[in-house]
Design an enzyme around this catalytic site. Structure first.
Site, short mmCIF file in Angstrom:
data_model
loop_
_atom_site.label_atom_id
_atom_site.label_comp_id
_atom_site.label_asym_id
_atom_site.label_seq_id
_atom_site.Cartn_x
_atom_site.Cartn_y
_atom_site.Cartn_z
N GLU A 192 -11.37 -0.45 -3.48
CA GLU A 192 -10.77 0.00 -2.58
C GLU A 192 -9.26 1.13 -3.36
OE1 GLU A 192 -9.27 -2.87 0.23
OE2 GLU A 192 -7.80 -3.79 -1.81
N ASP A 205 1.11 -1.32 -0.22
CA ASP A 205 0.20 0.11 -0.40
C ASP A 205 0.90 1.62 -0.27
OD1 ASP A 205 -1.86 -2.01 0.22
OD2 ASP A 205 -1.92 -1.47 2.37
#
Length: 345
Positions: free
Chosen positions: A224, A48
């Site tokens: 997401e 991420d």
């Protein structure tokens, strides 16, 4: 929120994982090699990833660590230098109460002369009650000074939410994030709101996207990890879809830069993913990206994570080898981004 409302990612992946279903076409890797002047992986075992280039020319890097227990920062004058830059732990999870588990996907932003980190966390006694939280630092250097906990960023529903990303457009600041919408049969969709300040949403909160295509619903029904880049008179919003294994991939939403971003009709969703696993280059599950620019200040760079193998034993979230990667990308004649394929290591 019950686990019946949002299936835990710790459960066994539902259905076939469609091995090989989302991979780049053979031969595509060769055209992508020129996109890779950087060492890859840039930073190992950091998922991420978020890289921002500050006005002082320095790059700042943060990402999820495999233990999901702390927030780290690195800084360098060059993108490549982030590989060997010292890593500073600027915040550690609580041992009890809120912000004690699943410290995920931090993003660093400079707003109004202060630094802010948006991240996801859950309480110690309910580790899937994940919500968005904020840290603040008033120092000019985010690696110095003190980080203050500014609390939870409140959204319209008190449900599973994460991956907050903020950006400005035509004088307004926006937040886009992933959240489970009550009553929908998915894990998370993407939502957008204007911000009254770095800690507060204001006005309506609209749904931009929900997992609808097959490639967004493999293992889990997920949208997401949104990121925004503005080019060629348009606002492009990438996001990630499906489970965090080899099926993880990137989708794209597009709006005219002159349109009302708070009108869902302003956004067009690409029917196919724009960045997927590549058998040829041996990189799988690319996604949860951010954008930066090269040292020349002009060349666009895609920042993302991927694994160097397809097969995973157990829950993909427990496999530590999602590595941060970077590569240059270009633009097609029609003005849309051309991300190519994940480059070789």
């Amino acid at each position: 929120m019950s686990q019946a409302e949002v299936p835990s990612r710790r459960t066994v992946l539902r259905g076939a994982l469609a091995a090989g279903a989302l991979t780049a076409a053979p031969g595509a890797a060769h055209a992508a090699e020129s996109r890779a002047p950087y060492r890859n992986p840039l930073v190992e075992q950091r998922a991420d990833p978020h890289i921002t280039r500050h006005t002082d020319g320095r790059y700042y890097f943060t990402a999820s660590v495999p233990e999901y227990d702390r927030i780290i920062l690195r800084s360098s004058r060059t993108l490549g230098g982030l590989s060997t830059a010292a890593e500073t732990v600027i915040w550690t999870r609580h041992t009890t109460g809120d912000m004690a588990a699943h410290i995920w996907a931090p993003e660093l932003h400079r707003i109004g002369g202060k630094w802010y980190i948006y991240f996801a966390a859950a309480p110690a006694d309910d580790i899937w009650k994940i919500r968005i939280w904020v840290l603040e630092n008033q120092d000019s250097d985010p690696l110095r000074g003190s980080w203050t906990e500014r609390g939870q960023l409140t959204t319209a529903w008190d449900t599973f939410s994460l991956d907050a990303h903020t950006f400005t457009h035509r004088g307004d600041r926006y937040l886009v994030w992933a959240q489970h919408e009550p009553g929908l049969d998915n894990n998370t969709g993407l939502f957008l709101s204007r911000m009254a300040g770095p800690l507060t949403l204001t006005g309506p909160q609209i749904r931009l996207s929900t997992p609808e295509y097959d490639w967004e619903r493999v293992g889990f029904k997920v949208n997401e990890g949104a990121a925004v880049i503005k080019r060629n008179g348009r606002v492009f919003m990438t996001y990630s879809a499906s489970a965090t294994d080899a099926n993880y991939c990137m989708g794209l939403l597009t709006a005219d830069a002159r349109s009302d971003l708070m009108d869902p009709a302003s956004w067009a969703k690409s029917p196919e993913p724009v960045f997927v696993s590549s058998e040829e280059t041996g990189q799988y599950g690319p996604g949860h990206n951010s954008f930066t620019v090269a040292e020349d200040g002009r060349t666009d760079v895609l920042v993302y994570h991927a694994r160097p193998y397809r097969d995973i034993t157990g829950d993909p979230l427990h496999d530590p080898n999602r590595h941060t990667r970077v590569q240059r990308f270009g633009w097609r004649p029609d003005g849309t981004p051309d991300f190519g394929v994940p480059v070789r290591s």
